[in-house]
Design an enzyme around this catalytic site. Sequence first.
Site, PDB file in Angstrom:
ATOM      1  N   THR A  14      14.260   7.510  -2.716  1.00 29.78           N
ATOM      2  CA  THR A  14      13.797   7.477  -1.326  1.00 29.78           C
ATOM      3  C   THR A  14      13.010   6.200  -1.028  1.00 29.78           C
ATOM      4  O   THR A  14      13.243   5.532  -0.015  1.00 29.78           O
ATOM      5  CB  THR A  14      12.885   8.694  -1.045  1.00 29.78           C
ATOM      6  OG1 THR A  14      13.477   9.829  -1.650  1.00 29.78           O
ATOM      7  CG2 THR A  14      12.719   8.924   0.429  1.00 29.78           C
ATOM      8  N   GLU A 131      -0.207  -1.809  -4.596  1.00 28.98           N
ATOM      9  CA  GLU A 131      -0.798  -1.122  -3.444  1.00 28.98           C
ATOM     10  C   GLU A 131      -0.209   0.277  -3.257  1.00 28.98           C
ATOM     11  O   GLU A 131      -0.907   1.209  -2.890  1.00 28.98           O
ATOM     12  CB  GLU A 131      -0.579  -1.974  -2.186  1.00 28.98           C
ATOM     13  CG  GLU A 131      -1.164  -1.425  -0.908  1.00 28.98           C
ATOM     14  CD  GLU A 131      -2.686  -1.417  -0.916  1.00 28.98           C
ATOM     15  OE1 GLU A 131      -3.235  -0.317  -1.121  1.00 28.98           O
ATOM     16  OE2 GLU A 131      -3.316  -2.471  -0.724  1.00 28.98           O
ATOM     17  N   ILE A 138      -1.816   3.754   2.774  1.00 28.51           N
ATOM     18  CA  ILE A 138      -3.171   3.283   3.097  1.00 28.51           C
ATOM     19  C   ILE A 138      -3.456   2.012   2.288  1.00 28.51           C
ATOM     20  O   ILE A 138      -3.367   2.035   1.068  1.00 28.51           O
ATOM     21  CB  ILE A 138      -4.238   4.345   2.735  1.00 28.51           C
ATOM     22  CG1 ILE A 138      -3.926   5.689   3.402  1.00 28.51           C
ATOM     23  CG2 ILE A 138      -5.627   3.847   3.100  1.00 28.51           C
ATOM     24  CD1 ILE A 138      -4.896   6.806   3.007  1.00 28.51           C
ATOM     25  N   LYS A 207      -4.604   7.927 -10.111  1.00 29.71           N
ATOM     26  CA  LYS A 207      -4.948   7.095  -8.956  1.00 29.71           C
ATOM     27  C   LYS A 207      -6.436   6.738  -8.966  1.00 29.71           C
ATOM     28  O   LYS A 207      -6.822   5.604  -8.681  1.00 29.71           O
ATOM     29  CB  LYS A 207      -4.582   7.836  -7.671  1.00 29.71           C
ATOM     30  CG  LYS A 207      -3.068   8.021  -7.511  1.00 29.71           C
ATOM     31  CD  LYS A 207      -2.746   9.042  -6.429  1.00 29.71           C
ATOM     32  CE  LYS A 207      -1.250   9.201  -6.222  1.00 29.71           C
ATOM     33  NZ  LYS A 207      -0.931  10.364  -5.364  1.00 29.71           N
ATOM     34  N   GLY A 304       5.732   9.690   0.841  1.00 27.49           N
ATOM     35  CA  GLY A 304       6.878   9.549   1.734  1.00 27.49           C
ATOM     36  C   GLY A 304       7.509   8.187   1.538  1.00 27.49           C
ATOM     37  O   GLY A 304       6.823   7.202   1.231  1.00 27.49           O
TER      38      GLY A 304
END
Lengths: 440, 440
Positions: A14, A131, A138, A207, A304
């Site tokens: 995706t 990133e 974000i 993260k 996403g």
Amino acid sequence: MTQSFRLGVAGLGTVGASVVRMIARRSEALRSMTGREIRVTAVSSRDKARDRGLDLAGVTWFDDPVALAGAGEVDCVIELIGGAEGPAKATVEAALAAGKHVVTANKALLAKHGAALAQAAEARGVALAYEASVAGGIPVIKALREGLAGNTVSRVYGILNGTCNYILTRMEREGLTFEACLKDAQALGYAEADPTFDVEGYDTAHKLAILTSLAFGVEIDAEGVSVEGISAIQPLDLKMAEELGYRIKLLGVAQAAAGGIEQRVHPTMVPLSSSIAQVMGVTNAVTIDADAVGELTLIGPGAGGEATASAVVADVADVAAGVLRTTFGRPSAHLAPPQRIAMQRHEGGYYIRLTVHDRPGVAAGVATRMAERDISIESILQRRDERAASKDPHGRSGQPVPLVLITYAATEGTIRDALEAIAGDGLLAEAPQLIRIERE
Amino acid sequence: MTQSFRLGVAGLGTVGASVVRMIARRSEALRSMTGREIRVTAVSSRDKARDRGLDLAGVTWFDDPVALAGAGEVDCVIELIGGAEGPAKATVEAALAAGKHVVTANKALLAKHGAALAQAAEARGVALAYEASVAGGIPVIKALREGLAGNTVSRVYGILNGTCNYILTRMEREGLTFEACLKDAQALGYAEADPTFDVEGYDTAHKLAILTSLAFGVEIDAEGVSVEGISAIQPLDLKMAEELGYRIKLLGVAQAAAGGIEQRVHPTMVPLSSSIAQVMGVTNAVTIDADAVGELTLIGPGAGGEATASAVVADVADVAAGVLRTTFGRPSAHLAPPQRIAMQRHEGGYYIRLTVHDRPGVAAGVATRMAERDISIESILQRRDERAASKDPHGRSGQPVPLVLITYAATEGTIRDALEAIAGDGLLAEAPQLIRIERE
């Protein structure tokens, strides 16, 4: 004219497909912003036959991403394979060894091998940009690494896993159990078939470790993160939280404290009025406490294809423009060694939900054990099953009842010690629930 | 070893003093991040005698900032004088002409002369950086210019003036008038003696114009911003807003629409549940709607010496590291000419508070005028003074009463036309209050 900047995309899921489309769609803007034409010249994926609806005319196909990483027609490898080991790691290592820039969305790889990869990138004078690995779309890596250069950060915390936030949001709004919401999240594609990595907090921990390194200028130390997931949270806890003026979020928190940096992932009570408490569903948010800016909060999509691709393409634009940052904001040799602080030494407020036997003196017994250890209670809430209790002349139901305590700041070690003593007194019908409180 | 990066600070007010201190305090970190020593070598201010508590040993003092801008010991001029003309403009022009980088916090200068200054910077190949000019310590310029490179932005809006947000917050929380809150804000130093620039929306308009240029890749056009301040907002409007599920904020909004870009500053109804509605007091916030990330919100301090210095120092670190961005994200020649859209063509929902004579048929008369223009009413709220009304057999007080309408999307021209017709019918006892609604 400046030469075009040639991308090799390894992994066409995706996110990969979104990156290919975005690079084409934003071609003119990117050329204007970076001064160079940016184009995808090579791709690699497991299944060549699959129709992704992409125009790959003139793009070289590689069955092997490692071969793509070394290919002459590639200036920058975009690694979207995923996983800390295997082909993802091999591809990034091969790219860096060949002197190619790398842009990746792979938090597990960074968390586990970030230190070695950063050194490899430095040795070759190329970028290792990521990133997309934290909080999706974000631009929090950029904010921490560049936007807050003048600041000393004291704490960074956030909602870094959309799956968990989605589950907690639905549990809270609809009074459902964790299990029911997880099932829905799986049906909607928000959670994997094996959800452990998300719901038990490991994804958040990876993260967080990345954010910690950037925020505090220390070597990445994912192993040093204390991790606790959301699977033990019950609807009653969400209800109690609201009554007490809180909302429960799975937070990753990195905090400077005496002697080092706490890194912890756990369900957390955050004040209902805080910015982070408003973040619902799959949205992510990060708050940074720093000496000059005070508090800075960034809220946006955590996952996403398009949102993640947005972060990938931002990195690509930087590198194409010749902006090569050191991986963790400063040269590896300048990063301080991690100094872990054991969770036992964490100091904060606690929400403690006990399930106690409904008999006289229980609350007093609990309070005594707390007082003995100098733990101050901010509030105490006892809920009886009113119907059952009404049948008894003393208002007691005979059933175990919840007893909820909110403490002022205490160390985790002291709290756990008190709970052991309370359990030893035979006051508890079930194991206690312990949720840390994070204040603004 | 790389040469040190030498700063000349023009203007030693609160922000300037913070910058000097921050550069010293973060000296080691900045050297590590940028690969260079960064130091202040020259300063300029009006009053040399004033004690600012700064260690200026070895720093050259200039009485004239323009002389500082041309001085040999300066690589980068930090302009903190303020104002769109006069010494600020002369200093920045002199610095760029001398081939020095410029970092500034001056939104008025950017808004008015940004296009010419950007060209001057490009001609000399130097940076003109201005993170501090919009939303203080929030790295929103960086987010828009770099972090969203893969996105097409459709709207950017925000709370960009802390003074106005402070006043609205207090009006709402305490039911006070605008005048009373303004007085308090002045006493606390949040508002100037002449508050016009802040409370009438001009400061927000300057900041918005900068964001518009970056977000949409168009030439800066501060003159094209439609501006309306908060001085006409009444406590009743804040109360009504809450009842209807909104909160009133002074927003700057730039929005792509057919044929151009709307730029508008006005009091705005935002949904109570939105991130931006939670922003209280002097805090700033910016929300960016873009195709790939969806919605991104940044919340942080909008003013103050340290927060503004934080943004200045972030720019300095970028420039010292050799990162030279074009002023508005792309070369001046690539910026599209502004295409204004008249406010009359703005389409959105409206809050309309009418003060009507309390007699039969008034609501029907209002509704008819709306219906004639195809304006659909979402809700209608009428409040009578119950005490006065109770004295009348028909429940009417004889006093003018408020009648509040919320409309579905309509154009501003149509709404204003309807209000004129209603006024012409003699139904209004006072001029109507009109507040635009901004949906997420």
